[in-house]
Enzyme design. Structure first.
Site, PDB file in Angstrom:
ATOM      1  N   CYS A 317      -8.981  20.258  37.017  1.00 38.27           N
ATOM      2  CA  CYS A 317      -9.476  21.251  37.970  1.00 38.27           C
ATOM      3  C   CYS A 317      -8.764  20.987  39.293  1.00 38.27           C
ATOM      4  O   CYS A 317      -7.539  20.900  39.305  1.00 38.27           O
ATOM      5  CB  CYS A 317     -10.994  21.193  38.089  1.00 38.27           C
ATOM      6  N   GLY A 320     -10.416  16.856  39.947  1.00 36.49           N
ATOM      7  CA  GLY A 320     -10.534  16.236  38.632  1.00 36.49           C
ATOM      8  C   GLY A 320     -11.768  15.370  38.469  1.00 36.49           C
ATOM      9  O   GLY A 320     -11.777  14.469  37.628  1.00 36.49           O
ATOM     10  N   TRP A 321     -12.828  15.642  39.256  1.00 36.85           N
ATOM     11  CA  TRP A 321     -14.020  14.801  39.114  1.00 36.85           C
ATOM     12  C   TRP A 321     -15.314  15.600  38.979  1.00 36.85           C
ATOM     13  O   TRP A 321     -16.400  15.054  39.060  1.00 36.85           O
ATOM     14  CB  TRP A 321     -14.127  13.791  40.242  1.00 36.85           C
ATOM     15  N   ASP A 322     -15.226  16.921  38.724  1.00 38.76           N
ATOM     16  CA  ASP A 322     -16.412  17.745  38.450  1.00 38.76           C
ATOM     17  C   ASP A 322     -16.241  18.526  37.151  1.00 38.76           C
ATOM     18  O   ASP A 322     -16.816  18.187  36.117  1.00 38.76           O
ATOM     19  CB  ASP A 322     -16.685  18.699  39.612  1.00 38.76           C
ATOM     20  N   ARG A 323     -15.445  19.584  37.212  1.00 42.25           N
ATOM     21  CA  ARG A 323     -15.226  20.394  36.005  1.00 42.25           C
ATOM     22  C   ARG A 323     -14.444  19.637  34.942  1.00 42.25           C
ATOM     23  O   ARG A 323     -14.695  19.793  33.742  1.00 42.25           O
ATOM     24  CB  ARG A 323     -14.477  21.675  36.399  1.00 42.25           C
ATOM     25  N   ARG A 369     -23.335  15.417  45.093  1.00 42.14           N
ATOM     26  CA  ARG A 369     -23.709  16.603  44.318  1.00 42.14           C
ATOM     27  C   ARG A 369     -25.231  16.756  44.232  1.00 42.14           C
ATOM     28  O   ARG A 369     -25.756  17.871  44.307  1.00 42.14           O
ATOM     29  CB  ARG A 369     -23.118  16.528  42.905  1.00 42.14           C
TER      30      ARG A 369
END
Length: 579
Positions: A317, A320-323, A369
Site C-alpha cells: 500500500c 505497508g503497515w495497514d492494508r 489506530r
C-alpha cells in the site's frame, strides 16, 4: 537456521497471545528501540516467532538488530528457504541470504520509509512479499522534511528523521539519474526474488501531502522502469475508512467506500490474463461493500499465487503497515487453513505468528489506530468468517485442473471406496496415476490424482450403479463427521456423531492398495471452516480481554446489539452463528 522443536515455551497459547496484544496496544514496535523496559517482552515475542517458523521451515535470518536495515521491520527478518513438510520433492527457494541482504541494502532507499521488498511467505517455492510503495523525490532527497510532511506535522517525526548525507545532497540536481539508480536496485531485488506480480492497494497514483507528491508507485513511473512486471492496481480504502467500520458497530456489510473523493485517482486495473479463471465483474468494483471488495481481492491474490508459473508476488500500500498486513495475514491464514503452509501449527499458534510477525514486528501503529478508531487490525481477524468457504481455497483451482471431465470429486472418492483393495476392477475403464504431492503433509492436493475415464458411457454406467449404493450415503456422512488421521499438520475436529468411529474406513486412508493416496488426505471445506473459525474465536476472546471494542452510541436500530454480541462470543459465552 531453524529453531529446535520441543515443548511450547512459557507464555504460549491464550496467555501468550494476551501478552502480545497488551504489548502491541501500548507502543509501536521499532527495531531501533532495542532497550527499555519492554525489551524482554519483545525478545520473547521474537523468539516465539522464530520457534513457530522453525516448526515447518528451514530458514535464515537477516539481522536488523538496531534498525540499521529498516527501523520498522523485525530485528530478525526471516527468509524461508524450504518447507520441511512438503514431501520427498519439496519446493525450495533458490535465494541466498547473503546476496539478498546485499540487494536489500542497495535498494531500501527506493521505497517509502525504507520499507523494502521483503519475502514473508513461501508457497510452492514462490516468495510472497510485502513492502511500502515507491519513495518520491522528497524522501530520496532527505527523510527529515519528508517524515515531517508525511506524518502530518507531528513533533516526533523529527526524532525519526535521518540526516541528509553528502551523497544525497550531491544527487539533488540529477533526478533522473537518482531514480534510475535507486529504482534499478529495487528492480534487481524484485527479480532476484522472482517476483512478477505487483499488487498496489493505493487509491492514489501518488500520495500527496500539503500539495506535494511525497510518494510514487510503479504504475506511474514516468520512465516505465517496471514495465516488465505484471502491475495490478487494486485500490483499497486506507485505514481512515475503518473508522466508519467501527462507527457502524463493527459491521462491514453494506459499507461502501466513496470513490468520488478528490484524492482518489487510481482506477482498478488488472490484466485480463490474470482474471480469466475468476468469475468476477471487476467493472462493478466501486459498488462493492467492504466485505465483497476484500473477498474479491483475496480471491485474486490466491489465483495469482496458484498459477502454474514460478513467479512471486508483491503486495503493498503506501507505508505497508495497514492494508498490506491485512492481505498478507489473510493470505497466510487462508493457505494454512488449506493445510498448504505452516502445516504443524495449531490455530492458536498460527494466530500468534501472524499477529506478532505480520502486524506487530512489521510496525503496524495499533496505538495510533485505536486512538483514532481506525480498527483495521480487528477487521482482519473478524473477517475470517467471510472466507471459510471452498471458493477461497487454494485447493479449488487444483481440483479443477486435476478432475477428469464429467466427474465430481465426491464421485471419484466414492469410486475409490467402492473398489477398495481391487487393482483390476477399474482397469478396463480407468487408469490412475499418482505422484508426490507438493502440499504439506496432512493435506491432499488434487494434483496428486489423475483419473482418466474411458468415455461418457462408462461414466453413466458407474453413476447408475452407485445411485443407491451405501457408499453414497457414507460419503455424505463422512464429510460431516470424519475423524482425522494423526498428523502434525492437521487440527482435530470434534464431532457429535459416533459415525466417525463406526465408519472409519469410509475415508481416504493409508494402505497397501495401489489406489491409496500417499500419506495425505484432502482438507475439506468443513475442515477449512472449522480451522478459520477456531482462529477467529481465539482472537475475539483474547482481544476482548485485553484491548476490547469501543462502544458507539446506541441507535434506534439497536446496532449496539452487534457490539455486545462480539463480546459475548469473544469470551466464549455463546456459540458462533452469523456474526
Amino acid at each position: 537456521m531453524a529453531a529446535a522443536r520441543g515443548c511450547p515455551p512459557a507464555g504460549s497459547g491464550d496467555r501468550g497471545l494476551a501478552e502480545l496484544l497488551l504489548e502491541f496496544s501500548r507502543a509501536q514496535y521499532r527495531a531501533k528501540d532495542g532497550g527499555g523496559a519492554a525489551a524482554a517482552k519483545v525478545e520473547r515475542i521474537e523468539r516465539r516467532c522464530l520457534e513457530l517458523f522453525g516448526r515447518d521451515y528451514r530458514y535464515s535470518v537477516i539481522s536488523n538488530a538496531h534498525g540499521e536495515v529498516c527501523a520498522h521491520y523485525p530485528r530478525h527478518i526471516v527468509l524461508l528457504e524450504r518447507d520441511n513438510a512438503a514431501g520427498r520433492d519439496p519446493f525450495e527457494s533458490t535465494v541466498q541470504v547473503g546476496k539478498l541482504q546485499d540487494l536489500i541494502n542497495r535498494s531500501k532507499m527506493a521505497r517509502c520509509r525504507g520499507r523494502f521488498v521483503c519475502p514473508v511467505i513461501l508457497y510452492k517455492g514462490k516468495h510472497i512479499c510485502r513492502s511500502a510503495t515507491l519513495a518520491g523525490w522528497g524522501e530520496l532527497y532527505g527523510r527529515t522534511g519528508y517524515n515531517y510532511i508525511f506524518s502530518g506535522g507531528s513533533d516526533d517525526a523529527w526524532a525519526d528523521a535521518e540526516d541528509i548525507s553528502e551523497e544525497d545532497s550531491a544527487l539533488r540536481n540529477a533526478d533522473s539519474q537518482l531514480f534510475d539508480k535507486v529504482r534499478g536496485h529495487d528492480i534487481k531485488l524484485l527479480r532476484y526474488l522472482s517476483v512478477r506480480y505487483i499488487c498496489d492497494l493505493m487509491v492514489e497514483n501518488k500520495k500527496v501531502k500539503f500539495g506535494l507528491n511525497v510518494t510514487s508507485s510503479e504504475k506511474v513511473d514516468k520512465a516505465q522502469r517496471y514495465a516488465d512486471f505484471t502491475l495490478l492496481s487494486i485500490p483499497y480504502p486506507g485505514c481512515e475508512f475503518f473508522k466508519e467500520y467501527k462507527d457502524r458497530d463493527y459491521t462491514a456489510e453494506g459499507l461502501i467506500f466513496n470513490w468520488k473523493q478528490d484524492y482518489v485517482d487510481a482506477p482498478l486495473s488488472i490484466p485480463a490474463s490474470v482474471t480469466q479463471s475468476l468469475s468476477i465483474d471487476w467493472s462493478e468494483y466501486q459498488s462493492w461493500d467492504l466485505v465483497q471488495q476484500t473477498q474479491n481481492y483475496l480471491k485474486l491474490l490466491i489465483s495469482i499465487i496458484n498459477s502454474d508459473d514460478d513467479s512471486g508476488l508483491l503486495v503493498h500500500c503506501i507505508s505497508g503497515w495497514d492494508r498490506t498486513p491485512l492481505f498478507i495475514s489473510l493470505l497466510r491464514l487462508s493457505l494454512w487453513a488449506d493445510g498448504l503452509i505452516h502445516a504443524s501449527l495449531e490455530p492458536s499458534e498460527i494466530l500468534y505468528l501472524t499477529v506478532a510477525y505480520d502486524w506487530f514486528l512489521f510496525g503496524h501503529m495499533l496505538v495510533d489506530r485505536l486512538n483514532k478508531g481506525e480498527e483495521i487490525f480487528f477487521f482482519c481477524f473478524n473477517f475470517l468468517k467471510h472466507i471459510t468457504s471452498e471458493e477461497f481455497s487454494a485447493l479449488k483451482s487444483q481440483r479443477r485442473k486435476s478432475l477428469p471431465p464429467g466427474f465430481t470429486l465426491e464421485e471419484i472418492c466414492m469410486l475409490k471406496q467402492r473398489d477398495r483393495g481391487s487393482t483390476t476392477s477399474l482397469s478396463s475403464d480407468f487408469s490412475l496415476g499418482m505422484e508426490s504431492s507438493p502440499g504439506a503433509a496432512g493435506s491432499f492436493t488434487y494434483e496428486a490424482v489423475e483419473l482418466m475415464p474411458a468415455g461418457a458411457q462408462a461414466q453413466a454406467a458407474w453413476r447408475k450403479s452407485c445411485a443407491s449404493s451405501p457408499q453414497a450415503v457414507l460419503w455424505s456422512r463422512a464429510q460431516q463427521s470424519e475423524d482425522r488421521l494423526p498428523s502434525a499438520g492437521m487440527v482435530e475436529v470434534k464431532s457429535s456423531s459416533s459415525s466417525s468411529s463406526t465408519h472409519s474406513d469410509n475415508f481416504l486412508r493409508i494402505g497397501s492398495s495401489p489406489l491409496e493416496v500417499p500419506r495425505s488426505r484432502l482438507v475439506s471445506a468443513s475442515d477449512r471452516e472449522s480451522r478459520l473459525e477456531e482462529v477467529r474465536s481465539a482472537f475475539l476472546a483474547s482481544y476482548s480481554r485485553t484491548i476490547g471494542l469501543k462502544a458507539v452510541p446506541p441507535s434506534p436500530s439497536g446496532a449496539i446489539g452487534g457490539l455486545l454480541e462480539q463480546f459475548v462470543r469473544g469470551v466464549g459465552l455463546r456459540g458462533s452463528s452469523t456474526l
